[in-house]
Design a protein around this motif. Sequence first.
Motif, PDB file in Angstrom:
ATOM      1  N   TYR A  95       0.855  -1.190   0.000  1.00 34.11           N
ATOM      2  CA  TYR A  95       0.000   0.000   0.000  1.00 34.11           C
ATOM      3  C   TYR A  95       0.887   1.233   0.000  1.00 34.11           C
ATOM      4  O   TYR A  95       1.891   1.300   0.728  1.00 34.11           O
ATOM      5  CB  TYR A  95      -0.899   0.008   1.234  1.00 34.11           C
ATOM      6  N   SER A 126       0.244   5.665  -0.241  1.00 32.47           N
ATOM      7  CA  SER A 126      -0.601   6.845  -0.412  1.00 32.47           C
ATOM      8  C   SER A 126       0.260   8.088  -0.437  1.00 32.47           C
ATOM      9  O   SER A 126       0.983   8.364   0.527  1.00 32.47           O
ATOM     10  CB  SER A 126      -1.628   6.952   0.726  1.00 32.47           C
ATOM     11  N   TRP A 127       0.188   8.823  -1.563  1.00 29.39           N
ATOM     12  CA  TRP A 127       0.754  10.159  -1.678  1.00 29.39           C
ATOM     13  C   TRP A 127      -0.374  11.068  -2.159  1.00 29.39           C
ATOM     14  O   TRP A 127      -0.519  11.299  -3.358  1.00 29.39           O
ATOM     15  CB  TRP A 127       1.891  10.209  -2.698  1.00 29.39           C
ATOM     16  N   ILE A 128      -1.204  11.552  -1.247  1.00 29.38           N
ATOM     17  CA  ILE A 128      -2.276  12.460  -1.621  1.00 29.38           C
ATOM     18  C   ILE A 128      -2.229  13.664  -0.694  1.00 29.38           C
ATOM     19  O   ILE A 128      -1.628  13.615   0.391  1.00 29.38           O
ATOM     20  CB  ILE A 128      -3.667  11.798  -1.605  1.00 29.38           C
ATOM     21  N   GLN A 137      -1.774  13.173   3.100  1.00 30.20           N
ATOM     22  CA  GLN A 137      -2.218  11.911   3.705  1.00 30.20           C
ATOM     23  C   GLN A 137      -1.307  10.813   3.162  1.00 30.20           C
ATOM     24  O   GLN A 137      -1.362  10.466   1.981  1.00 30.20           O
ATOM     25  CB  GLN A 137      -3.683  11.631   3.380  1.00 30.20           C
ATOM     26  N   GLN A 194     -10.414  12.379  -9.931  1.00 27.07           N
ATOM     27  CA  GLN A 194      -9.683  11.171  -9.595  1.00 27.07           C
ATOM     28  C   GLN A 194     -10.374   9.977 -10.236  1.00 27.07           C
ATOM     29  O   GLN A 194     -11.568   9.995 -10.504  1.00 27.07           O
ATOM     30  CB  GLN A 194      -9.621  10.971  -8.084  1.00 27.07           C
ATOM     31  N   THR A 246      -9.880   5.375 -10.562  1.00 26.18           N
ATOM     32  CA  THR A 246      -9.173   4.162 -10.176  1.00 26.18           C
ATOM     33  C   THR A 246      -9.136   3.196 -11.344  1.00 26.18           C
ATOM     34  O   THR A 246     -10.165   2.927 -11.967  1.00 26.18           O
ATOM     35  CB  THR A 246      -9.844   3.490  -8.966  1.00 26.18           C
ATOM     36  N   ILE A 289      -2.712   6.610  -5.055  1.00 23.50           N
ATOM     37  CA  ILE A 289      -2.826   5.544  -4.067  1.00 23.50           C
ATOM     38  C   ILE A 289      -2.667   4.209  -4.793  1.00 23.50           C
ATOM     39  O   ILE A 289      -3.310   3.984  -5.823  1.00 23.50           O
ATOM     40  CB  ILE A 289      -4.192   5.575  -3.341  1.00 23.50           C
ATOM     41  N   ASP A 327      -2.923   0.085  -3.957  1.00 26.73           N
ATOM     42  CA  ASP A 327      -3.445  -0.807  -2.930  1.00 26.73           C
ATOM     43  C   ASP A 327      -3.548  -2.219  -3.511  1.00 26.73           C
ATOM     44  O   ASP A 327      -4.359  -2.470  -4.394  1.00 26.73           O
ATOM     45  CB  ASP A 327      -4.821  -0.320  -2.471  1.00 26.73           C
ATOM     46  N   THR A 360      -5.264   4.365  -7.822  1.00 27.03           N
ATOM     47  CA  THR A 360      -6.091   5.568  -7.854  1.00 27.03           C
ATOM     48  C   THR A 360      -5.193   6.765  -8.130  1.00 27.03           C
ATOM     49  O   THR A 360      -4.196   6.973  -7.430  1.00 27.03           O
ATOM     50  CB  THR A 360      -6.836   5.769  -6.529  1.00 27.03           C
ATOM     51  N   TYR A 401      -5.062  10.929  -8.739  1.00 26.83           N
ATOM     52  CA  TYR A 401      -5.664  12.258  -8.675  1.00 26.83           C
ATOM     53  C   TYR A 401      -5.040  13.072  -9.806  1.00 26.83           C
ATOM     54  O   TYR A 401      -3.810  13.199  -9.887  1.00 26.83           O
ATOM     55  CB  TYR A 401      -5.398  12.900  -7.325  1.00 26.83           C
ATOM     56  N   LEU A 427      -3.788   5.974   7.520  1.00 27.18           N
ATOM     57  CA  LEU A 427      -3.261   7.164   6.861  1.00 27.18           C
ATOM     58  C   LEU A 427      -2.699   8.126   7.900  1.00 27.18           C
ATOM     59  O   LEU A 427      -3.359   8.430   8.895  1.00 27.18           O
ATOM     60  CB  LEU A 427      -4.350   7.860   6.051  1.00 27.18           C
TER      61      LEU A 427
END
Length: 346
Positions: free
Chosen positions: A32, A34-36, A43, A97, A99, A131, A133, A203, A205, A340
Amino acid sequence: MVLDACQPRETTAFWLEKGSFEWDSFNHRLAYLSWIADEDAAQVALIGGASSTGVAQVLPDGCDSATCTEYPWYDSATVDLRWARVTTNSMAFGLSQATVLATSEGETVTLSIPMDGTTGHNQAAVIQGLIIDTNWPLSGGDSCYSPISGWLIRHMEISLLDPVISGDNMELQLHATFQAGNSLEEARICMDEVADQAQVPITVYVLAISSEQEIQEHDLIYEDSWELGEEQPEPDLSTRTIALGGPNILAGWSQLDFVFHAEDPDLRGAYLRSLEIDLDPSHGWASAWSSNYSPLTQLSGFSYSFHGSIQVLDPSSVVERLTILETVDSNLDEDGLPILHEIPWQ
């Protein structure tokens, strides 16, 4: 009053320039990421399987623990992230965004993004965040190996393609690829048996940009390789310079494409110790690299190749930089899902 109403409207946008992680103790699978971000904070999360969270999945009945072994351990990672932000009346922006369920063959979805501001004749789309996952069922159904534990990567790609204005929207294609590779370890035979069935939701953005100003596209290709036991230093950024035009430039990623162990005949996947993309108009470089260096757990040499594309234009305004340099734990919540970490801008 009429003259004021006819003035171009100011709009604000921000986009990802740098994304980087390095595990503190060992190399790991990727489960996993997450770079948002929003206007106040990022997050962030990074999970590398049981050897980063200390939590191993319970094997289904009939599975052999000797060939489906996990090594629970706790690890943390240093994340180094940078977004850029601008407020301008010289272009229009849109944000959306989507996915993609990425496979080794690649998958594509279409986006239609409403635009804020006056559109121009030139269009681009850049990555604002992402993201990844791996917690998704295998294409072939249940197995002893659980994808929530992550994969070794052979190929991971995100591309934003063919942006065009249609009415008040921008339409474009989001294409993503994820190919899992083999461990070639007896303790993880169960993973290797189903690696070709990996399906990974990615996902993205997306920041859509429209302007009367010229938009330049630059393609980048980097690669490196090391034998087992060799140190794997970061690249010399003085060899990766590019004329971007100074700090007040909008420069964003429209393609990220990593391939690992490309020449391995056994389709080996990569344990990752670090991975970085860095697009820095202030210093005039654009770079990407990765490593698997981990003296206690490293099982093979390492090679990576990177193909990236960036979009560059002048927003005719001051560009701010929002940065994060933080160590984050690889934590799961009570349901076994990634936690997160909300980190304010530094």
